[in-house]
Design an enzyme around this catalytic site. Structure first.
Site, short mmCIF file in Angstrom:
data_model
loop_
_atom_site.label_atom_id
_atom_site.label_comp_id
_atom_site.label_asym_id
_atom_site.label_seq_id
_atom_site.Cartn_x
_atom_site.Cartn_y
_atom_site.Cartn_z
N TYR A 64 0.82 -1.20 0.00
CA TYR A 64 0.00 0.00 0.00
C TYR A 64 0.86 1.26 0.00
O TYR A 64 1.68 1.48 0.90
CB TYR A 64 -0.92 0.03 1.22
CG TYR A 64 -1.88 -1.13 1.31
CD1 TYR A 64 -2.19 -1.91 0.19
CD2 TYR A 64 -2.48 -1.47 2.51
CE1 TYR A 64 -3.07 -2.97 0.28
CE2 TYR A 64 -3.37 -2.53 2.62
CZ TYR A 64 -3.65 -3.28 1.49
OH TYR A 64 -4.52 -4.34 1.59
N GLY A 213 -18.52 -3.06 -0.15
CA GLY A 213 -18.45 -3.11 -1.60
C GLY A 213 -17.62 -2.01 -2.22
O GLY A 213 -18.00 -1.42 -3.23
N ALA A 218 -22.40 2.08 -0.03
CA ALA A 218 -22.59 3.28 0.79
C ALA A 218 -23.21 4.41 -0.03
O ALA A 218 -24.07 5.15 0.46
CB ALA A 218 -21.26 3.75 1.37
#
Length: 344
Positions: A64, A213, A218
């Site tokens: 990351y 998801g 959201a």
């Protein structure tokens, strides 16, 4: 309403105790996956706010932000925060001639672990995952090195991410697996037939990444309007099929209104209701979203409501693969038998 309490639970059967909801930290660093870099000071404050609020299980990876995320976590853990947190990081992705590859070679596993310890500025990693499975070598070879790292005190517990059932079994036979991390949400349920039963049989905890998801559950189609061109979600098959899949969000959102919560909280609550051996790790870069995610722990669902939610996103309704590169998922994670290994 009183502030929700984030309970602790045992993740797996090896002794690791974490917060019942974790924090995915991937989007906090400028990897390009989730748009431009965020302000480091703001992210440190967010991480510390999470820990202070009871969300102590932090998820990162050396992949990351090209190592930047681990460095960020390390800075956030100063001033007494290390003792309050459980740190999960990962190895497995590396760049070779400008291309990314998955590597489980023992020498690489060791060097990756030592590099992560240095970036995180800690003495021991609480939970160390194989980010993806190297299908070129038997999983037993990789696990042998991870076992050594545990014996040396550099790693407390071992995990796998996106591993198939047979790979999990073979790895667990070399050294106990504490957790398996897979994508799991209302619209991603491919792990339920094989992975979940295998983990439960072996006493392995389940960590759910992208439990909302990747933000779609959201915000729905509106999410795509605000994404930068570099955001990887713009290339994901399910997001490319947004006109078809938007009905899923609309149904979840309608039910959420009836229950007096947000669509994100309802989707996250569904994951929490999958069992006390499941820990979702929603990611965010905003304090208000973190607070709302914590409140999802207070959303209670009846069996009938759970079944209704699941009907909104059954397999024949969702259109598009969950990943751009499905070959990196558990479906294709089988490794050669140990008997075939000659050390090359």
């Amino acid at each position: 309403m009183a502030d929700p309490v984030v309970p602790k639970l045992k993740l797996g059967s090896q002794g690791l105790v974490v917060s019942a909801q974790g924090l995915g930290c991937m989007s906090m660093s400028g990897s390009g996956f989730f748009g431009p870099p965020k302000r480091e000071d703001d992210m440190i404050k967010l991480i510390r706010h999470a820990i202070d609020s009871g969300v102590t299980f932090l998820d990162t990876s050396d992949f990351y932000g090209a190592n930047a995320n681990e460095i960020l976590i390390g800075k956030a853990l100063k001033e007494g925060y290390r003792e309050k947190a459980q740190i999960a990081t990962k190895f497995g992705y590396r760049s070779v001639d400008g291309k990314m590859e998955v590597c489980g070679d023992p020498a690489y596993v060791r060097s990756a672990c030592e590099a992560s310890l240095k970036r995180l500025d800690i003495d021991c990693i609480d939970l160390y995952y194989a980010h993806r499975i190297d299908t070129r070598i038997p999983v037993e070879i990789m696990m042998g090195e991870l076992k050594k790292l545990v014996e040396e005190g550099k790693v407390k517990y071992v995990g796998l991410s996106e591993a198939c059932a047979s790979t999990i079994r073979r790895a667990h036979a070399v050294h106990p697996i504490t957790a398996v991390q897979n994508e799991w949400s209302l619209w991603t349920r491919d792990l339920e037939d094989e992975i979940v039963p295998t983990c439960r049989e072996l006493g392995i905890g389940i960590v759910s990444y992208s439990p909302i998801g990747k933000g779609f559950l959201a915000e729905g189609p509106k999410l795509l309007q605000n994404l930068t061109e570099t955001d990887f979600r713009k290339r994901m098959p399910r997001f490319l099929n947004v006109e078809h899949n938007k009905i899923i969000f609309e149904r979840v959102n309608e039910m959420a209104k009836e229950k007096g919560c947000t669509a994100a909280q309802l989707a996250l609550a569904w994951v929490h209701h999958q069992g006390t051996d499941v820990v979702p790790i929603p990611g965010t870069t905003k304090v208000e979203n973190l607070n709302q995610n914590i409140e999802a722990l207070s959303v209670k669902l009846t069996p009938e409501e759970i079944a209704k939610l699941e009907s909104f996103a059954s397999g024949d309704i969702v259109k598009g693969e969950r990943q751009v590169f499905m070959q990196t998922t558990w479906i294709y994670s089988e490794t050669p038998p140990l008997s075939s290994w000659n050390g090359n």
